[in-house]
Enzyme design. Sequence first.
Site, PDB file in Angstrom:
ATOM      1  N   ASP A 459       0.856  -1.177   0.000  1.00 55.85           N
ATOM      2  CA  ASP A 459       0.000   0.000   0.000  1.00 55.85           C
ATOM      3  C   ASP A 459       0.891   1.226   0.000  1.00 55.85           C
ATOM      4  OD1 ASP A 459      -2.266  -1.287   0.152  1.00 55.85           O
ATOM      5  OD2 ASP A 459      -2.879  -0.632   2.140  1.00 55.85           O
ATOM      6  N   ASP A 780      -4.318  -2.599   4.990  1.00 51.45           N
ATOM      7  CA  ASP A 780      -4.824  -2.150   6.280  1.00 51.45           C
ATOM      8  C   ASP A 780      -6.337  -2.141   6.314  1.00 51.45           C
ATOM      9  OD1 ASP A 780      -5.188  -0.161   4.506  1.00 51.45           O
ATOM     10  OD2 ASP A 780      -4.028   1.351   5.554  1.00 51.45           O
ATOM     11  N   ASP A 784      -9.003  -5.160   2.049  1.00 56.51           N
ATOM     12  CA  ASP A 784      -7.760  -5.839   1.652  1.00 56.51           C
ATOM     13  C   ASP A 784      -7.758  -7.303   2.061  1.00 56.51           C
ATOM     14  OD1 ASP A 784      -6.624  -3.584   0.556  1.00 56.51           O
ATOM     15  OD2 ASP A 784      -5.807  -2.909   2.467  1.00 56.51           O
TER      16      ASP A 784
END
Length: 1154
Positions: A459, A780, A784
Amino acid sequence: MGDMANSSIEFHPKPQQQREAPHAGGFGCTLAELRSLMELRGAEALQKVQEAYGDVSGLCRRLKTSPTEGLADNANDLEKRRQIYGQNFIPPKQPKTFLQLVWEALQDVTLIILEVAAIVSLGLSFYAPPGEESEACGNVSAGAEDEGEAEAGWIEGAAILLSVICVVLVTAFNDWSKEKQFRGLQSRIEQEQKFSVIRNGQLLQVPVAALVVGDIAQVKYGDLLPADGVLIQGNDLKIDESSLTGESDHVRKSADKDPMLLSGTHVMEGSGRMVVTAVGVNSQTGIIFTLLGAGGEEEEKKDKKAKKQDGAVAMEMQPLKSAEGGEMEEREKKKASVPKKEKSVLQGKLTKLAVQIGKAGLVMSAITVIILVLYFVIETFVVKGQVWLAECTPVYVQYFVKFFIIGVTVLVVAVPEGLPLAVTISLAYSVKKMMKDNNLVRHLDACETMGNATAICSDKTGTLTTNRMTVVQSYLGDTHYKEIPAPSALTPKILDLLVHAISINSAYTSKILPPEKEGALPRQVGNKTECALLGFVLDLKRDFQPVRERIPEDKLYKVYTFNSVRKSMSTVIRMPDGGFRLFSKGASEILLKKCTNILNSNGELRSFRPRDRDDMVKKIIEPMACDGLRTICIAYRDFSAAQEPDWENENEVVGDLTCIAIVGIEDPVRPEVPEAIRKCQRAGITVRMVTGDNINTARAIAAKCGIIQPGEDFLCLEGKEFNRRIRNEKGEIEQERLDKVWPKLRVLARSSPTDKHTLVKGIIDSTTGEQRQVVAVTGDGTNDGPALKKADVGFAMGIAGTDVAKEASDIILTDDNFTSIVKAVMWGRNVYDSISKFLQFQLTVNVVAVIVAFTGACITQDSPLKAVQMLWVNLIMDTFASLALATEPPTDSLLLRKPYGRDKPLISRTMMKNILGHAVYQLTIIFTLLFVGELFFDIDSGRNAPLHSPPSEHYTIIFNTFVMMQLFNEINARKIHGERNVFHGIFGNPIFCTIVLGTFAIQIVIVQFGGKPFSCSPLSTEQWLWCLFVGVGELVWGQVIATIPTSQLKCLKEAGHGPGKDEMTDEELAEGEEEIDHAERELRRGQILWFRGLNRIQTQMEVVSTFKRSGSFQGAVRRRSSVLSQLHDVTNLSTPTHVILSAANPTSAAGSES
């Protein structure tokens, strides 16, 4: 009503409980009442609440709590609630006791054989053959009677038993400490789980275990609910209840339709407040756990079944062993040291290697025994022509037992039972140390897999950047400000609208608190993007708190919360004149498409056409994005009282907006990230950035981090373009198309969670490279989850991560920092190397010991190394060496080589060269000593000694030399890539030094004072020096071997490849049924499906009948859909599966609650 499909349970009210029940402890509800209330769903639940309490606030009054202020934070009151309604804690299963572990260690086959042999030997030594005929029975140690040595015959048997006890205790102790560590880890994960509750009107984060009935809890997107409750007020709340009901559709919850929130379920959208009504064993998850007997199998938490079967059933319920029959249980016990999941790469390779070595050892030991017996029989009865006399039988049997013991000893030395131990120690040690490096490992094998990682999909926000966002540029009233404008520069109308739009249209849990220390930055709590906007309000010398106090959360008319599809958030409030105002904020390119007006410098509306929008994108948004800023658009819309729209039709409502401002939010790159990414690239790991941000922002940040370098050939794609490239005309994803994209892809922007999952799956399934890619993913958000589960290693953020993400992950980064991932790679590679070092050492000893025992036995009828000595060697080789070599700390040089990949053999050519090279040296020395040693040292020969003769110096020297060579070879084994300096960093590992010196000290004691039990006689100083000299020769010889170039030795084979696709024969399948391999999975899919189907159906029967018995769910017909979904799954493994209490969570829920 589709959302309320689960309200099909009949309910027979139990009126006598409702009002008359003596209310416990002065509260207006009994435990039983609340329990029965929580078993209802949907409309019935509402009806029950209305009948019994009037409404939810009536329930709050009965529970003596305030819906807005919460409980008074008073310790006595909380304690009283815990006593009446229970604690929010599900007691874990009892750990295995030390004695159980000892018993399990005793199940080892080789040890059992040894025990039997030792007992037979003991029994025979106490049986004295009658009379003097023993002379006729061959040479039973002549002259032994004089020294009373015959009485010492029992010593050997006793010594074997003693050493067996040693081995067992060591193994059990290791298992016990491993279990203890794991529990410590588990409880640490649980203590770290906190939940937001309101007490005394203050929002507090309390540990999940501290929740009590009557608490008012704030639920928000991404939470895993820790207790049951009734919704007081909710905004657009959607819940995934599949973990309890098996319904995969999200259930919409609202205070006036379906207010029941259940523990263990996931909040997928929205936010709200609930009053906690049941905790711990009384909550829905708790009830199920109690039915399953104390929180399911603890093992299952470690189990990655859930991970590997796309989130299938994590609870393959324990009671159902019947389908596979009892032999499975036995096997489980034996395999207790190896967690029973789909084997990780390393364990797959090791198991295969151990089986091969074991087979070879078995053959060798069988041949040894046969040769010894034949030789003895021919020698005694044919050559000497003796007759088998009845009274001689015990003597002959004693000989045969001795031969049998020698054979078993060969087997014991050949089987490397230290392998599983080495893996366990190495992993446990790494996990403990990784805690210090901010990696909380949830699945042991994740750290070893990490060493093989070839790709990391990271990310951007929070991992590569600091996640401390600030607004640095803005576009307000036709002006582009490069820094924060002075409040006086703005029209009051614009300023006022902006402050309201930001303060109201953001989660009320996001706020900015004063810094903890003088001079520090203010603390950002909640969503960081919202904090940046709130910070912008403060920078404009305004305050958001008064606005929020004027319009509290329950006055908000309608909230469309942020999710990954909308990429925007909107809130509707009622205006004093009866009209409505909608505030909206979101990704600028999405929201600007919905704007038809914009505020000019005087705060008046000016029309905003597509042409103006393109202008704005070019002049404002792209320049901001190229500076690496995230652009957010803030807009509003007014509705008059007369034209109230249909609030459910979101596209109508959020359209025709007026743009107030565009802000550019900066999230600076963490200073240590570029260096960490350079390390990854050096180590042969490709870092890819997957983000929801605008492509220009993403590209700018990727360049700052060093993910993309100027002049490289790479791709930066947006989600839409990515999908266009990988899908065919029908819109299906094609692996060939994906294979064209992913190798060059470095940045995927504006990506949805599905894109992330597609990319990860595509890279893992790809067959283009020479080896399968091993992918690590960081995430997070709740969305996801699928990608984290699909990846080989999923990293969740410890600070910013939602519970759902943590649940799906393998490793939690406690500091959310990318550098911790690099540390994990280092540790992973270190585990792999430690195992290789241990193997190199272990196999040298094995080869030598087996050959010595075998040839010695065949030529001299007696193994030069006695059973007890072999066991001691086995102990230092296996247990101590695995401790010493498996705890080497990692060095930075580990990051200078490419990953090994899944198919690389465990034993490389270099290692094979070392093993064979050292074996040659050791065998030469030992055979020289065996056959001409007595001449060299001028001592009596120990060969052909009669039964029960006293130990000879000759054989003691051989034993001692052998051990010395092992000790020095242990130092050689510290390096496996052919390095010259084997002492490099040796003092950095105190365990290693302690073990080598300790072994040396014990060896001196054994030789000098071991006497008969160890078959040793004391040696003189000169003899000791010679033994040491030969031992040190190992180090010199190591240098000689290092000089031979490996490339010249084409004849050397590598060993210990990963299990191939087609290599498994039927007999191996029979042996290793619990190693579910790729190959095996193909072969046994039909069988597995059949068992699984049976299992599931049985499970359902049991659960349903238990529910019926407990009288809690009167509907046994409850949801045929779930059973149907089952049957559907039985035919198709790849879909997520549901047992009635299904899907990868009940265990995890227990984890989060205990």
